[in-house]
Design a protein around this motif. Structure first.
Motif: not given
Length: 396
Positions: A119-123, A130-131, A166-167
């Motif tokens: 979530l941090l590195v992709s749009p 994907w997450a 993750a969130l």
């Protein structure tokens, strides 16, 4: 925060900038929150292993994997982004999903490191699906050791644990990104402010001192010529030179202070004196300038200074005529001379006209220059004053 500073045996106390302290505190707070969140997620994953009935050799492995996940997250995602995202995701993918087959549902929380990193590195449009898939896979894999009993419950619990972790990591990583972005914006704003202040100082130094220094030079040359044969007249000219030098000194002091108001009447008289000292015939026309707002009068006075300075320095003018007037809500300044064939005259005479153009445009006005077929040079300024006119106080 106060820091002591020692200068040549004296001790002063310098107060740190509030914004700098605020930025440092914000960065430290966000970094501390990230470290706490990463350690908390890793602790939730490793505690069941340490207190459970798993084989003893799995406990140091789980501790090592948890420590690696925390260190990797803080190493690559402390600022909310990674320079090499896919390389940075390799560690959480390996340490988060690898032990799932042996440790089961409790370790699914550690899979949140990989999903949060995605979530941090992709749009968002690409990272969210994907997450979600990573959390579902973590839930399914974590349920395999307990299959077939409790497969559904274990899978759902594992997926939810990974999603919450993750969130949490994504939220704090985004906060770190915002803080870093704000710090960059503040640095850029500071850089622009310094550049603008340097430009203002350079422009004021050029525009306000050019005429004064030219006048001092001309008066000095005149005094030098008069001393041998006319000492009394040289003394009078020297007195005027001292007045001009004091005025130049006052201009230097006001440049550092910022904006200053100029008297358009005084500037007209000073311009006429400088042109006369340079041996140029002068014609002056003024009308309606007493009603001009101070900003407009100051701008016209600055333009008059630089225009006359260019005539004295960069032209071969034998005569110069300038006029200042107000008509139909517009202030006009016109400078005409016959020295357009001199060096440096015309539109390409240097930074002076560019500076004046910026000043006039800031007042919603226009500045134009042209060279006539008869060798005359004309500078014309028009500034609307209807919206800037100030009500004059009535006499009591």
């Amino acid at each position: 925060m106060v820091y002591p500073v020692r200068v040549r045996g004296l001790r002063f106390r310098r107060r740190a900038a509030p914004l700098a302290d605020e930025r440092r505190d914000s960065r430290a707070l966000v970094l501390g929150a990230q470290a706490a969140a990463a350690a908390g997620v890793a602790l939730l994953a490793v505690l069941p292993v340490l207190t459970g009935a798993e084989a003893w050799f799995l406990r140091p492995v789980a501790l090592a994997c948890a420590a690696g996940l925390v260190a990797g997250h803080l190493r690559w995602f402390a600022r909310g982004r990674a320079r090499r995202p896919w390389l940075a995701l390799t560690v959480p993918a390996t340490l988060g999903f690898g032990p799932l087959l042996w440790l089961g549902e409790p370790w699914s929380t550690a899979s949140g490191f990989f999903a949060g990193g995605l979530l941090l590195v992709s749009p968002p449009a690409r990272a969210v699906p994907w997450a979600l898939l990573a959390c579902v896979v973590a839930g399914i894999v974590s349920a395999v050791p307990g299959w077939p009993a409790g497969l559904f419950d274990a899978g759902v619990g594992g997926a939810v644990s990974a999603g919450v972790a993750a969130l949490s990591l994504f939220g704090l990583g985004t906060a770190a990104r915002v803080v870093a972005g704000r710090a960059r914006e503040v640095c850029e704003l500071k850089r622009r402010t310094i550049a603008e202040e340097r430009m203002r100082f350079s422009r004021d130094l050029h525009d306000l001192l050019g005429l004064s220094l030219s006048a001092i030079t001309l008066k000095g040359e005149l005094v030098d010529r008069l001393v041998p044969g006319k000492p009394e007249l040289a003394k009078a000219e020297l007195a005027e030179l001292l007045v001009m030098s004091r005025r130049a000194l006052a201009d230097v002091r006001t440049i550092a202070a910022g904006y200053r108001e100029l008297s358009l009447d005084d500037e007209c008289r000073a311009a006429a004196d400088v042109l006369s000292a340079a041996g140029t015939r002068v014609t002056v026309a003024r009308s309606g300038i007493g009603e001009l707002p101070p900003p407009v009068a100051t701008t016209l006075g600055t333009v008059l200074r630089e225009g006359v300075t260019n005539v004295v320095r960069h032209s071969t003018a034998s005569w110069c005529a300038f006029s200042v007037s107000t008509e139909d809500g517009t202030a006009w300044l016109e400078i005409v001379n016959d020295g357009a064939n001199g060096a440096g005259s015309g539109e390409g005479s240097g930074a002076g006209l560019r500076n004046l153009g910026d000043r006039v445009e800031a007042m919603n006005g226009t500045l134009t220059t042209e060279v006539g077929p008869d060798g005359t040079h004309r500078l014309l300024v028009a500034i609307p004053v209807g919206s800037l006119r100030q009500e004059r106080p009535r006499a009591s």
